[in-house]
Design a protein around this motif. Sequence first.
Motif: not given
Length: 199
Positions: A83-95, A159-170
Amino acid sequence: QGVVEGVEYLLLPGDAGDRAAAIAAHEFMHLLGFDDKYDDQKSAVGRWCILGAGFSPKDPPPPCAECRERLGWTSPSRVDPSVKSAIVLDADPARAVRIPLTSDGAESLLLEMRERLFVWHVGGGKKIELVGRYPLETSDRLTPLSDPSFRGRSVGARSVWITDIRIEHGKAWFLVAPEAPLTPLEEWRRANVGKRLGD
C-alpha cells in the motif's frame, strides 16, 4: 567476559585510553545477550552499530534499531509495502519503521533516522546488514531498479519501493509503495533485464 558461580562478569583493560567507553559499551551489550555484528559473522553493519565496530572508535556509535528493538527501547511501526504510504520519521531513538518483505516478517527492512535515513536489511540469510544511508548524493530512492538496487532474498519476498527520500528539519520524509514511476535509469534497467551483452 566470563561466568563465576552463575554470575556473568566483564573484564576491561585499564589502559584503553579514549576507547574505554566504546569497549565498555560494546562488551556490556554481550552481557545483555547480543552477538557481534562484524562482516565475518554474516552481517554487515560497519561502524554504524556498537556491535559492528564499537570496540574501536573513540566516539562509539549507538546500538542499531534492531538492537534497540530487542532491548525494548523501540517498537517499530509496521508499514505494509503493498500500500502506498507517506512516512515521516524523526530522529527519536524510540522510533523506527519496519517494512516486512515476507508474509511472516522473517525478512524485513528496518528504517531509523539519524543524520540521514538508515535502511537496515534483517533476515533473508543474514542477521542484519546496512543497505545504505539516504538520500545519497546521486539518488533519493531505494528500489529493485535503483542504483544501488534492493531486492529481498527469500522466496516470495515482496518488492518495496522507497522513494522521494528527503531530510528536512531533522526528519526523514519518504514514500513506501509496491512500485513507483521510473527514473530514466530505472527505465533503462527494466528494458535491459535479462539481456546479454551484444544482443
